[in-house]
Each structure stands twice: as C-alpha cells, then as structure tokens.
Design an enzyme around this catalytic site. Structure first.
Site, mmCIF file in Angstrom:
data_model
loop_
_atom_site.group_PDB
_atom_site.id
_atom_site.type_symbol
_atom_site.label_atom_id
_atom_site.label_comp_id
_atom_site.label_asym_id
_atom_site.label_seq_id
_atom_site.Cartn_x
_atom_site.Cartn_y
_atom_site.Cartn_z
ATOM 1 N N ASP A 16 0.813 -1.222 0.000
ATOM 2 C CA ASP A 16 0.000 0.000 0.000
ATOM 3 C C ASP A 16 0.846 1.271 0.000
ATOM 4 O OD1 ASP A 16 -2.243 -1.626 0.088
ATOM 5 O OD2 ASP A 16 -2.301 -1.605 2.280
ATOM 6 N N LYS A 19 1.963 2.008 -5.197
ATOM 7 C CA LYS A 19 2.508 1.416 -6.430
ATOM 8 C C LYS A 19 1.619 1.714 -7.637
ATOM 9 C CE LYS A 19 2.441 -2.570 -4.284
ATOM 10 N NZ LYS A 19 2.224 -2.171 -2.884
ATOM 11 N N GLY A 43 -4.444 -4.201 -3.888
ATOM 12 C CA GLY A 43 -5.420 -3.155 -4.194
ATOM 13 C C GLY A 43 -4.620 -1.927 -4.579
ATOM 14 N N HIS A 44 -4.568 -1.633 -5.858
ATOM 15 C CA HIS A 44 -3.727 -0.543 -6.362
ATOM 16 C C HIS A 44 -4.617 0.598 -6.839
ATOM 17 C CE1 HIS A 44 -0.173 -3.520 -7.138
ATOM 18 N NE2 HIS A 44 -0.574 -3.485 -5.883
ATOM 19 N N GLN A 225 2.100 -6.151 -3.028
ATOM 20 C CA GLN A 225 2.505 -6.262 -1.623
ATOM 21 C C GLN A 225 3.809 -5.481 -1.398
ATOM 22 O OE1 GLN A 225 1.404 -9.540 -3.264
ATOM 23 N NE2 GLN A 225 -0.489 -8.534 -2.697
HETATM 24 P P1 GDP Z 1 -0.605 0.317 -3.602
HETATM 25 O O1 GDP Z 1 -1.242 -0.938 -3.114
HETATM 26 O O2 GDP Z 1 0.864 0.344 -3.336
HETATM 27 O O3 GDP Z 1 -0.919 0.622 -5.042
HETATM 28 O O4 GDP Z 1 -1.243 1.493 -2.729
HETATM 29 P P2 GDP Z 1 -2.791 1.668 -2.339
HETATM 30 O O5 GDP Z 1 -3.540 2.145 -3.523
HETATM 31 O O6 GDP Z 1 -3.303 0.464 -1.638
HETATM 32 O O7 GDP Z 1 -2.690 2.781 -1.218
HETATM 33 C C1 GDP Z 1 -2.154 4.026 -1.486
HETATM 34 C C2 GDP Z 1 -3.215 5.088 -1.105
HETATM 35 O O8 GDP Z 1 -2.611 6.357 -1.004
HETATM 36 C C3 GDP Z 1 -4.294 5.241 -2.158
HETATM 37 O O9 GDP Z 1 -5.494 5.582 -1.542
HETATM 38 C C4 GDP Z 1 -3.760 6.389 -3.020
HETATM 39 O O10 GDP Z 1 -4.808 7.088 -3.689
HETATM 40 C C5 GDP Z 1 -3.123 7.262 -1.980
HETATM 41 N N1 GDP Z 1 -1.959 8.045 -2.398
HETATM 42 C C6 GDP Z 1 -0.976 7.688 -3.266
HETATM 43 N N2 GDP Z 1 -0.006 8.628 -3.288
HETATM 44 C C7 GDP Z 1 -0.388 9.585 -2.412
HETATM 45 C C8 GDP Z 1 0.213 10.818 -1.963
HETATM 46 O O11 GDP Z 1 1.315 11.215 -2.360
HETATM 47 N N3 GDP Z 1 -0.489 11.530 -1.037
HETATM 48 C C9 GDP Z 1 -1.691 11.131 -0.550
HETATM 49 N N4 GDP Z 1 -2.283 11.887 0.355
HETATM 50 N N5 GDP Z 1 -2.273 9.982 -0.946
HETATM 51 C C10 GDP Z 1 -1.622 9.227 -1.853
HETATM 52 P P1 IMO Z 2 -0.814 -4.175 -2.227
HETATM 53 O O1 IMO Z 2 -0.327 -4.761 -3.527
HETATM 54 C C1 IMO Z 2 -0.989 -4.521 2.127
HETATM 55 C C2 IMO Z 2 -1.242 -8.599 3.775
HETATM 56 C C3 IMO Z 2 -2.536 -9.012 4.433
HETATM 57 C C4 IMO Z 2 -2.011 -10.020 5.451
HETATM 58 C C5 IMO Z 2 -0.875 -10.696 4.697
HETATM 59 C C6 IMO Z 2 -1.257 -12.015 4.050
HETATM 60 O O2 IMO Z 2 -2.101 -3.442 -2.333
HETATM 61 O O3 IMO Z 2 0.268 -3.384 -1.569
HETATM 62 P P2 IMO Z 2 -2.737 -12.676 1.938
HETATM 63 O O4 IMO Z 2 -4.185 -12.418 1.641
HETATM 64 O O5 IMO Z 2 -1.793 -12.158 0.923
HETATM 65 O O6 IMO Z 2 -2.470 -14.116 2.290
HETATM 66 O O7 IMO Z 2 -2.467 -11.861 3.305
HETATM 67 O O8 IMO Z 2 -0.466 -9.782 3.704
HETATM 68 N N1 IMO Z 2 -1.394 -8.081 2.377
HETATM 69 C C7 IMO Z 2 -1.274 -6.793 2.038
HETATM 70 N N2 IMO Z 2 -1.094 -5.688 2.801
HETATM 71 N N3 IMO Z 2 -1.029 -4.409 0.783
HETATM 72 C C8 IMO Z 2 -1.199 -5.512 0.005
HETATM 73 O O9 IMO Z 2 -1.149 -5.461 -1.336
HETATM 74 C C9 IMO Z 2 -1.360 -6.765 0.634
HETATM 75 N N4 IMO Z 2 -1.548 -8.020 0.181
HETATM 76 C C10 IMO Z 2 -1.555 -8.816 1.268
HETATM 77 O O10 IMO Z 2 -3.183 -7.933 5.042
HETATM 78 O O11 IMO Z 2 -1.448 -9.341 6.544
HETATM 79 MG MG MG Z 3 -2.817 -1.580 -1.893
#
Ligand code: GDP
Ligand code: IMO
Ligand code: MG
Length: 422
Positions: A16, A19, A43-44, A225
């Site tokens: 999270d 990415k 979840g991207h 991840q």
């Molecule tokens: P990923 O799994 O690595 O793709 O990241 P996620 O989408 O799960 O979580 C990143 C969260 O931060 C999302 O809600 C993005 O919209 C938000 N986000 C990304 N870059 C920034 C930033 O520079 N500032 C803020 N405030 N939010 C950001």
């Molecule tokens: P992105 O790509 C954050 C965590 C879960 C749990 C552990 C194992 O959005 O960064 P799983 O369902 O993979 O067997 O769960 O890994 N986890 C993540 N945490 N971002 C993710 O993906 C994750 N994918 C799995 O919360 O602790």
């Molecule tokens: Mg994510």
C-alpha cells in the site's frame, strides 16, 4: 537494436505504498506493464481526471490504451474477481481484451481456496495472519505442492480437473470440520469467470516478454505487496505467499537477472501495515489515529484499518539491500504536513541490545527514534522541488544519506498530477 530492459517498481515495506499511482504515471515511458506476483490480495489505487480506480489483478498500465499489459506466471488469478474487475474497466471505456495477456502458467484461485484460507485462519485463532481472505496462501501452497490448476488448464478438460481439485479441497475442509461455507452462487460466478477469461489472449508470456526485450522494448514490472510481506524476506509467518522482491520479477515473468534495469523502491513518508504481525514502529495513540485519518489509511481491498507508525529506516535499508534498489520514490509526504515533530525509527532495541540490521524476528523489538521538525505547510499544491519547504528538504536529505540511495520521485497527493520528479 539495443536490448530492452525490465525496470521493477517494488513496494519495499508492508504494501500500500502507492505502487498503482506510480505505475500509472510511469506507463507512458514503457511498452509493456507486467504484474509478476500476487493476485486479488493487492489493491492498487489510481486517480486522474476526477476518476478513481482500484485494481487488484489487472496491471496499472491499462489506462494508457497503446500499451500491452501482462499478468505473469508468478501471479495467482481468481476468474470471478478478474471478470468483475475487467468488466468494471470495460464499463468505464477501457476494453482490455486484446491488450491484456495472461500467462498460461499463472495459477488459478478456486472458490474452495478462499474457503480454505478462512478455515486455516480460523484454526490459527489468535495467531492468524489476518489475510485478505482471497485464497492466496492455499493457491500458492498448491502451486508448491504441485497440485494446483493453471490458467492453461482451462483450455482442455477443465471441468474434470476442476471437480477433482474441488473434491480434494472439500475433503480437507471435512477433515478440519469446517462447514461455514456455501459454494453454490460463488461457484457459478467463478465458472462464468473462467469462460470470460477465454476471451483474453492466454499465452506464453515469458516468450512474448523476452521477444519484446530482444526487439529493444522496455517493460515495467509492477510489484504487489511489499518486501516485508515477502515469503522469504518478510516478517514470516505474518507475510503473503509470493516472492514480492526483485528476484520475484525474474521468476514471476521468466526474464533473466541481466535484463533488470532500474529498481524503483517505493515507500511512504511514514509506515503502515494491514493484518497481524510484529510492527515495531506502530503508534497506538492519537498520533497514529491522526496519520490514519489524514492518510486515509483504510484497506483498498478489505476496508480494514491500516496500522500506522513512523518511518522505519531498519526496514527500508533491509529492503533496499535485498532488492538492489537503485532509486527511491517517496509517497504521501503531504499526510505529515500538520505535524510539529516527525519521528524516524533509526534502530531497534531489545533487552539493552541495539541493532540497525533487520532481526530474524522483529517481535519484542522497540523503535529508537530520531526527531525532525515538521514543515507545517501544505505540500499538495507543489509542482517542483524548488518549492519544497526547508524542513521537508532536510527530511528527504536524511533518508537519502541513511540509505545511500537517491529519492528521485516525491508524491504529494493521490492524483496522477501530484507527482514531482527530482
Ligand atoms: P498500492 O497498493 O501500493 O498501489 O497502494 P494503495 O492504492 O493500496 O494505497 C495508497 C493510497 O494512497 C491510495 O489511496 C492512493 O490514492 C493514496 N496516495 C498515493 N499517493 C499519495 C500521496 O502522495 N499523497 C496522498 N495523500 N495519498 C496518496
Ligand atoms: P498491495 O499490492 C498490504 C497482507 C494481508 C495479510 C498478509 C497475508 O495493495 O500493496 P494474503 O491475503 O496475501 O495471504 O495476506 O499480507 N497483504 C497486504 N497488505 N497491501 C497488500 O497489497 C497486501 N496483500 C496482502 O493484510 O497481513
Ligand atoms: Mg494496496
């Protein structure tokens, strides 16, 4: 023609990191975007032109219509969830059928894998991993134990193979006395998803990728991840089940180590973690709540609260080492705008012993902090490095010095446009 390269963009903490956003920003520079690990546990989030998308199995390069996207052999895929995700994109005007190739070698997540995921978690009780419940662990376990089904299996005698594996799963569930499930509706959707997947090119993506590289094309490998959730290098057993590190790019796409170019390591200006497991920098106080609130740190897949804490240099340095990170990308600095003091964990301590190396088990270690003055001014409207407040500049300088790695991109908001290249 010069041989193309595979650049990797890897989450280097607990996932999270942002990415999805950066892959979307980088896509115009590449010919192909490929996922090499994970599945719908990811979840991207991508935000542009007032629109927001959360991608799970589909690479984040799909919004640039001229680019090929690939789901590589290292991934696991749930046909029903894939169908829902692809149809949502279709409804928004992005038809991916010709420009999203799926590896025949990627493994399938069956509905019963999801039930097994729940059953194994229930059996672990208070030691549960806190998985996303998407069947990731059971699917990768069967890949390793050589009983899994692959995407290529849907092309021949599929129903027979599916029924046999399902029967095996039902037996395991009966042995565990786990009865809390009803497959009927879910199975129907899943089988419809299998039919839907047939409309996509199901290919030998490793051959396609290597041909493209030989033609001088460039590939962006999109991590899922993060390093601390990696099956080998994360906080085992509180990890996911795939190779999320740079080595996973080679195995998960079938490309040689020599084809890897830049390795982008992405991290947030602070730390978060979803699910269970040790987290030495975790804040249990109002400061942690404030970071969660301002950073909107709730899971993109499960909606769960993300655990929040300060930046962890022990984890960062470790991840840079195992991945060979060549450039860092810092996200969400804007979330810390209002803090008078910003802390950074520079070492771990336990029983009077201090270390800056990642311990075998981080349970019981506490964080040693160094304090920095906050910048206390909004970053989210900034468009160039020249406008950075001095305190923010010093924060960045410190991280670069400590890691001996340049921070080349700074993100100051969730939108595609809020991205500063240095
Ligand atoms: P990923 O799994 O690595 O793709 O990241 P996620 O989408 O799960 O979580 C990143 C969260 O931060 C999302 O809600 C993005 O919209 C938000 N986000 C990304 N870059 C920034 C930033 O520079 N500032 C803020 N405030 N939010 C950001
Ligand atoms: P992105 O790509 C954050 C965590 C879960 C749990 C552990 C194992 O959005 O960064 P799983 O369902 O993979 O067997 O769960 O890994 N986890 C993540 N945490 N971002 C993710 O993906 C994750 N994918 C799995 O919360 O602790
Ligand atoms: Mg994510």
């Amino acid at each position: 023609m010069a041989k193309g390269k595979v650049d990797a963009l890897l989450g280097i903490v607990f996932g999270d990191e942002g990415k999805g956003k950066v892959v979307d920003v980088f896509t115009p520079r590449y010919d192909i975007v490929a996922r090499f690990a994970g599945g719908p546990n990811a979840g991207h989030t991508i935000i542009f032109d007032g629109k927001k998308f959360v991608l799970r199995s589909i690479p984040s390069g799909v919004f640039d219509e001229g680019k090929l996207n690939v789901i590589g052999n290292g991934c696991v895929i749930a046909p029903d969830l894939f169908m829902a995700e692809a149809q949502e994109l279709e409804a928004a005007g992005y038809d991916l059928r010709s420009r999203l190739h799926i590896s025949k070698r990627a493994h399938l997540i069956l509905p019963t894998h999801r039930v097994l995921d729940r059953a194994y978690e229930a059996a672990k009780g208070k030691n549960r991993v806190g998985t996303t419940g998407k069947g990731i662990g059971p699917a990768y376990s069967e890949k390793a134990s050589r009983t899994g089904l692959r995407v290529g299996d849907i092309l021949e005698n599929f129903r027979e193979k599916y029924e046999a594996l399902k029967a095996r799963h039902l037996q395991i569930l009966a042995d565990l006395h786990y009865t809390d499930f009803d497959l009927s509706g879910e199975e129907e959707k899943w089988l419809a998803g299998v039919e839907y997947m047939r409309q996509f090119p199901l290919t030998d993506t490793e051959i396609e990728l290597n041909r493209a590289l030989a033609e001088g094309k460039n590939v962006l490998a999109e991590g899922a991840q993060g390093t601390m959730l990696d099956i080998d290098h994360g906080t085992y057993p509180f990890v996911s089940s795939s190779s999320t590190v740079c080595g996973g790019v080679c195995t998960g796409l079938g490309v040689a180590p020599t084809s890897i170019g830049e390795v982008f390591g992405i991290f947030k200006a602070y730390s978060t973690r979803v699910g269970s497991g040790p987290f030495p920098v975790e804040l249990f106080d109002a400061t942690g709540d404030k970071i969660r609130e301002i950073g909107n740190e709730y899971g993109a897949v499960t909606g769960r609260n993300r655990r929040c804490g300060w930046l962890d240099m022990v984890a960062l340095r470790y991840a840079i080492m195992v991945n060979g990170v060549t450039q860092l990308i810092m996200m969400k600095g804007d979330v810390l705008d209002s803090f008078a003091t910003i802390r950074v964990c520079v070492a771990y301590e336990k029983d009077g012993v201090r270390t800056t190396d990642m311990p075998y088990d981080t349970e019981g270690w506490t964080a040693v902090y160094r304090d920095f003055p906050g910048w206390q001014t909004p970053l989210n409207g900034l468009t160039s490095e020249a406008e950075f407040p001095q305190a923010f500049r010093e924060y960045i300088d410190f991280i670069e010095r400590e890691t001996s790695t340049p921070i080349t991109i700074v993100s100051v908001g969730p939108d595609r446009a809020q991205t500063i290249q240095r």
